[in-house]
Design a protein around this motif. Structure first.
Motif, PDB file in Angstrom:
ATOM      1  N   GLY A  91       0.795  -1.214   0.000  1.00 24.11           N
ATOM      2  CA  GLY A  91       0.000   0.000   0.000  1.00 24.11           C
ATOM      3  C   GLY A  91       0.830   1.267   0.000  1.00 24.11           C
ATOM      4  N   GLU A  92       0.443   2.210  -0.866  1.00 26.10           N
ATOM      5  CA  GLU A  92       1.054   3.532  -0.909  1.00 26.10           C
ATOM      6  C   GLU A  92      -0.049   4.564  -1.078  1.00 26.10           C
ATOM      7  OE1 GLU A  92       4.487   4.039  -3.364  1.00 26.10           O
ATOM      8  OE2 GLU A  92       4.930   1.893  -3.369  1.00 26.10           O
ATOM      9  N   ALA A  93       0.232   5.776  -0.673  1.00 26.15           N
ATOM     10  CA  ALA A  93      -0.744   6.855  -0.821  1.00 26.15           C
ATOM     11  C   ALA A  93      -0.661   7.433  -2.228  1.00 26.15           C
ATOM     12  CB  ALA A  93      -0.465   7.953   0.205  1.00 26.15           C
ATOM     13  N   GLU A  94      -1.802   7.769  -2.796  1.00 27.77           N
ATOM     14  CA  GLU A  94      -1.836   8.536  -4.034  1.00 27.77           C
ATOM     15  C   GLU A  94      -2.790   9.714  -3.891  1.00 27.77           C
ATOM     16  OE1 GLU A  94      -1.299   9.761  -8.119  1.00 27.77           O
ATOM     17  OE2 GLU A  94      -0.113   8.973  -6.466  1.00 27.77           O
ATOM     18  N   PHE A  95      -3.985   9.459  -3.335  1.00 25.37           N
ATOM     19  CA  PHE A  95      -4.982  10.520  -3.182  1.00 25.37           C
ATOM     20  C   PHE A  95      -5.221  10.774  -1.697  1.00 25.37           C
ATOM     21  CE2 PHE A  95      -6.554   8.036  -7.005  1.00 25.37           C
ATOM     22  CZ  PHE A  95      -5.871   8.833  -7.913  1.00 25.37           C
ATOM     23  N   GLU A  96      -5.223  12.040  -1.327  1.00 29.02           N
ATOM     24  CA  GLU A  96      -5.531  12.393   0.053  1.00 29.02           C
ATOM     25  C   GLU A  96      -6.938  11.896   0.410  1.00 29.02           C
ATOM     26  OE1 GLU A  96      -3.501  13.673   2.213  1.00 29.02           O
ATOM     27  OE2 GLU A  96      -1.870  13.897   0.759  1.00 29.02           O
ATOM     28  N   ILE A 168     -16.073   2.026  -3.135  1.00 27.83           N
ATOM     29  CA  ILE A 168     -16.382   2.962  -4.219  1.00 27.83           C
ATOM     30  C   ILE A 168     -17.698   3.662  -3.891  1.00 27.83           C
ATOM     31  CG2 ILE A 168     -16.873   3.202  -6.685  1.00 27.83           C
ATOM     32  CD1 ILE A 168     -15.195   0.715  -7.178  1.00 27.83           C
ATOM     33  N   ALA A 169     -17.660   4.990  -3.790  1.00 32.95           N
ATOM     34  CA  ALA A 169     -18.836   5.748  -3.343  1.00 32.95           C
ATOM     35  C   ALA A 169     -19.693   6.262  -4.489  1.00 32.95           C
ATOM     36  CB  ALA A 169     -18.389   6.931  -2.473  1.00 32.95           C
ATOM     37  N   TRP A 267     -13.235   7.909  -7.758  1.00 31.39           N
ATOM     38  CA  TRP A 267     -12.721   8.788  -6.709  1.00 31.39           C
ATOM     39  C   TRP A 267     -12.468  10.191  -7.258  1.00 31.39           C
ATOM     40  CZ3 TRP A 267     -12.171   8.165  -1.526  1.00 31.39           C
ATOM     41  CH2 TRP A 267     -11.386   9.089  -0.837  1.00 31.39           C
ATOM     42  N   LEU A 268     -11.942  10.272  -8.462  1.00 33.55           N
ATOM     43  CA  LEU A 268     -11.524  11.562  -9.015  1.00 33.55           C
ATOM     44  C   LEU A 268     -12.683  12.418  -9.524  1.00 33.55           C
ATOM     45  CD1 LEU A 268      -8.289  10.441 -10.899  1.00 33.55           C
ATOM     46  CD2 LEU A 268      -8.484  11.475  -8.637  1.00 33.55           C
ATOM     47  N   GLN A 272     -16.306  15.281  -3.162  1.00 30.25           N
ATOM     48  CA  GLN A 272     -15.811  15.210  -1.799  1.00 30.25           C
ATOM     49  C   GLN A 272     -14.324  14.845  -1.742  1.00 30.25           C
ATOM     50  OE1 GLN A 272     -17.940  16.124   0.738  1.00 30.25           O
ATOM     51  NE2 GLN A 272     -19.250  16.595  -1.025  1.00 30.25           N
ATOM     52  N   ALA A 273     -13.795  14.282  -2.828  1.00 30.92           N
ATOM     53  CA  ALA A 273     -12.404  13.844  -2.819  1.00 30.92           C
ATOM     54  C   ALA A 273     -11.435  15.018  -2.901  1.00 30.92           C
ATOM     55  CB  ALA A 273     -12.152  12.881  -3.979  1.00 30.92           C
ATOM     56  N   GLY A 274     -11.803  16.052  -3.671  1.00 30.64           N
ATOM     57  CA  GLY A 274     -10.952  17.225  -3.790  1.00 30.64           C
ATOM     58  C   GLY A 274      -9.692  17.012  -4.607  1.00 30.64           C
ATOM     59  N   VAL A 275      -9.657  15.944  -5.410  1.00 32.32           N
ATOM     60  CA  VAL A 275      -8.509  15.662  -6.268  1.00 32.32           C
ATOM     61  C   VAL A 275      -9.029  15.245  -7.643  1.00 32.32           C
ATOM     62  CG1 VAL A 275      -6.847  15.051  -4.487  1.00 32.32           C
ATOM     63  CG2 VAL A 275      -8.438  13.314  -5.326  1.00 32.32           C
ATOM     64  N   SER A 276      -8.147  15.277  -8.626  1.00 30.98           N
ATOM     65  CA  SER A 276      -8.542  14.897  -9.978  1.00 30.98           C
ATOM     66  C   SER A 276      -7.289  14.630 -10.801  1.00 30.98           C
ATOM     67  CB  SER A 276      -9.383  16.002 -10.639  1.00 30.98           C
ATOM     68  OG  SER A 276      -8.637  17.205 -10.740  1.00 30.98           O
ATOM     69  N   ALA A 277      -7.485  14.274 -12.041  1.00 34.55           N
ATOM     70  CA  ALA A 277      -6.419  14.168 -13.032  1.00 34.55           C
ATOM     71  C   ALA A 277      -7.068  14.464 -14.368  1.00 34.55           C
ATOM     72  CB  ALA A 277      -5.789  12.779 -13.024  1.00 34.55           C
TER      73      ALA A 277
END
Length: 550
Positions: A91-96, A168-169, A267-268, A272-277
Motif C-alpha cells: 500500500g502507498e498513498a496517491e490521493f488524500e 467505491i462511493a 474517486w476523481l 468530496q475527494a478534492g482531487v482529480s487528473a
C-alpha cells in the motif's frame, strides 16, 4: 479494467524492447538523454518476469480460502483480478483521504482491519502474505454475505457483498466495477501461462453469470473534449490555469492510481475527494477516461516545482504549483506492482504523444516525468517497474515515424472499434454502456475491441461508414476468436435509409485475427452501417472489433 473474453497471459508485462540506433524514430523534439543523479527515471526497462514464479500455487490458495469461508472460488478470483491482476502490492498513498491498499485482494482501511480480526492474523501478515491476504478478504466477504442472506451458490447474488467491500462511493463507478471489472472477469475468463506455455492460474469463463446489481443505465458516453480515444467523465475538481507562461503546459506527469480503474475515476469525479487528473488509463489499456479539460488545471500533484529535482530543466517555473503547467495521467494499478500490461503502455504513450503535440511539450524524460520525480518526499509512482525506456520510445514513435503497414486499397474504408483510430468524416463506432472494451485476447485489429453477452435485446454495436455515392460494396469483419464466442454472431447490414440489406451469422469461435468476408451488399449514398447484434443463442459473447468496406 475490463478483461473479458478468455485472456491468455504469458506475461503480464509484455514489454517491447526500446527503439535504439537506426530504429529510433526521427523527431526533432526527441531527446532521451542520459540519466543523472537527480533523475528517478531508469535508463533500462526491468527484465521480463516469468508468470510461473509470480503466480505459482495461486489456484490452490483461492480454493482453500473458498472452502474455509464458504465463498465461491470464482468470486474470490474475480475480485482479486479486478483489483490487482493477481499481483501482490504494498500500500502507498496517491490521493488524500483514500487509504492505501494491500496484498493481492487490495484490502484497505477498515476492511484490512476487519479481515485481520476475523481470521485472527496480524495486520502485517494480511498485508504481506498472499495466502493470508486472500483468507482475510474471503472472511470479509462472508461477513457481508451473513448480513445480506442470499443463495451463496448463485454467483450473481454475491454482487452486493462485493460492492460493500469495494470502497467505491460514486454509483456509476460502482456499477462499472461490478458489471465490467468483476463480473466481466467471470464472463470472459482468465488464463495465465508461464513462459513455457504451461498453465499457472485460471478463472474459467462463465458467460451466463449476470450480477444481481443495478444495471448500467448511462447512455453512450461522449468522447473526451481533447482526446478522441477517451471517454468524457467530467470531474468538478479543477480550476483555471494562471495567465502567462506559468499556466502553459510544459510537462506530462505519469501517475499510478494505487487502485483499480473504476475505483480510480470514481474517486476523481467525486466532489468530496478534492482531487482529480486529466486522464485515467485502464489496466489493460482498453479504455481511457478524460476527467478535466487540458486547458484547465487538474489537482493531481501536491508539490511546488523544484528544478533541482529535474536536472535544472524549466527553472523559470521554480516555486510554482506543478498543477499549473502540467497534464496528469493516472494509470490503474500500483507503484509496487511487478509488471505492466503492454497495451496500457501503448495506449498511454499514444495519449501522451497527442498531449505533447497539442501543447508543444518536449518529448524527453524531463518533460514526461514520474510523479515521484517532482514529489519524491512522499510519492514513488509510477514505480520502479514502469518501463520508461520503452514508454518514451513509443511516445516518440507515435509522434514521429509511423510503423510500416500495408496500405489499404483506394476506396477502402476501415471502421475500428477505437474511435481514435477512425477518420470521423467517413467512419464511426457507436456502442451502449452494456458493451465492454478490452484488449484481452491477442489478434485484435487496432488497439482492442468491444464485447457483450448474447441476449434477446436490440443493443448492437454500430460500425457506420459514409459513401459519397450509392454502390455495391464487399463487407469484411475482424474479430478475436475463442470458445466462449457465439457460433452465430449476427452482422446486420443497413443502408443510409435504414433499410436492412443483409444479415450474416458469423462463427466467432474460429477465424480470429484476420479479415473474414461477410458478403457483397448494395448501399446508398450517406451513412450506412453494419451492426453486430447481441441477439443470438444465450450463454456466449459477441465481438465487435473492426469492419472493412471495399
Amino acid at each position: 479494467m475490463t478483461i473479458r473474453p478468455l485472456r491468455i497471459l504469458t506475461c503480464l508485462a509484455l514489454l517491447v524492447p526500446a527503439c535504439t540506433g537506426d530504429d529510433q524514430p526521427a523527431d526533432s523534439d526527441a531527446d532521451l538523454g542520459a540519466a543523472d543523479d537527480n533523475d528517478s527515471t531508469a535508463d533500462e526497462d526491468v527484465p521480463e518476469i516469468d508468470p510461473g514464479a509470480q503466480f505459482g500455487g495461486l489456484d490452490d490458495e483461492f480454493r482453500d480460502a473458498a472452502e474455509e469461508f464458504g465463498v465461491p472460488m470464482t468470486i474470490l478470483q474475480a475480485v482479486g483480478y479486478a483489483e490487482t491482476q493477481w499481483q501482490m502490492i504494498a500500500g502507498e498513498a496517491e490521493f488524500e483521504g483514500q487509504e492505501p491498499a494491500y496484498g493481492l485482494m487490495a484490502l484497505r482501511g477498515e476492511h484490512l482491519a476487519l479481515g485481520a480480526g476475523l481470521i485472527d492474523a496480524s495486520l502485517d501478515d494480511v498485508k504481506n502474505d498472499r495466502r493470508t491476504n486472500i483468507r482475510a478478504a474471503a472472511a470479509v466477504l462472508r461477513s457481508y454475505a451473513d448480513d445480506l442472506e442470499f443463495d451463496r451458490d448463485d454467483l450473481g447474488a454475491w454482487a452486493p457483498a462485493i460492492a460493500s467491500m469495494s470502497d467505491i462511493a460514486v454509483e456509476d463507478a460502482l456499477v462499472s466495477y461490478i458489471h465490467h471489472d468483476v463480473y466481466g472477469a467471470i464472463q470472459g475468463g482468465i488464463a495465465v501461462l508461464d513462459l513455457a506455455g504451461a498453465p499457472v492460474a485460471q478463472l474459467k469463463s462463465e458467460a451466463h453469470v449476470v450480477p444481481d446489481f443495478t444495471a448500467p443505465s448511462q447512455p453512450t458516453l461522449a468522447p473526451g473534449p481533447d482526446y478522441a480515444g477517451s471517454i468524457w467523465r467530467a470531474s468538478p475538481n479543477y480550476s483555471a490555469r494562471p495567465a502567462g507562461t506559468a499556466g502553459q503546459v510544459k510537462m506530462v506527469i505519469i501517475h499510478t492510481c494505487e487502485g483499480n480503474y473504476s475505483g480510480c475515476w470514481g474517486w476523481l469525479v467525486n466532489s468530496q475527494a478534492g482531487v482529480s487528473a486529466h486522464y485515467v488509463v485502464k489496466e489493460d489499456g482498453s479504455e481511457i477516461s478524460q476527467l478535466v479539460k487540458e486547458s484547465n488545471k487538474a489537482w493531481h500533484i501536491g508539490a511546488t516545482y523544484d528544478c533541482d529535482l529535474n536536472a535544472k530543466k524549466e527553472c523559470g517555473l521554480e516555486g510554482y504549483n506543478c498543477n499549473n503547467f502540467t497534464v496528469g495521467i493516472e494509470h490503474a494499478g500500483f507503484a509496487s506492482q511487478k509488471t505492466w500490461n503492454s497495451n496500457l503502455i501503448n495506449q498511454s504513450a499514444k495519449l501522451t504523444c497527442d498531449i505533447t503535440k497539442g501543447h508543444g511539450v518536449v518529448r524527453d524524460k524531463y518533460h514526461i516525468v514520474a510523479h515521484a520525480q517532482l514529489q519524491p518526499y512522499n510519492r514513488t509512482d509510477p514505480g520502479a517497474n514502469w518501463p520508461w525506456t520503452t514508454y518514451l520510445s513509443k511516445v516518440n514513435e507515435y509522434c514521429g515515424v509511423q510503423l510500416p503497414s500495408e496500405p489499404a486499397p483506394t476506396g477502402t474504408i476501415i471502421v475500428d472499434s477505437n474511435a481514435s483510430n477512425n477518420d470521423p468524416a467517413k467512419a464511426k463506432i457507436t456502442v451502449s454502456g452494456n458493451w465492454t472494451s478490452t484488449a484481452s485476447t491477442p489478434g485484435y485489429y487496432g488497439s482492442g475491441y468491444w464485447f457483450a453477452n448474447t441476449a434477446p435485446v436490440s443493443d448492437g454495436a454500430e460500425f457506420s461508414f459514409y459513401l459519397a455515392a450509392a454502390g455495391t460494396k464487399t463487407i469484411d469483419a475482424w474479430w478475436t476468436s475463442g470458445t466462449n464466442r457465439s457460433a452465430a454472431a449476427p452482422f446486420v447490414m443497413f443502408d443510409s435509409a435504414g433499410v436492412k440489406v443483409g444479415t450474416v451469422n458469423a462463427n466467432q469461435q474460429t477465424n480470429g485475427g484476420k479479415w473474414v468476408q461477410l458478403g457483397t451488399f448494395n448501399f446508398k449514398a450517406g451513412w450506412n452501417k453494419v451492426v453486430v447484434s447481441r441477439w443470438a443463442t444465450e450463454g456466449y459473447v459477441v465481438i465487435a472489433d473492426a469492419i472493412r468496406v471495399r
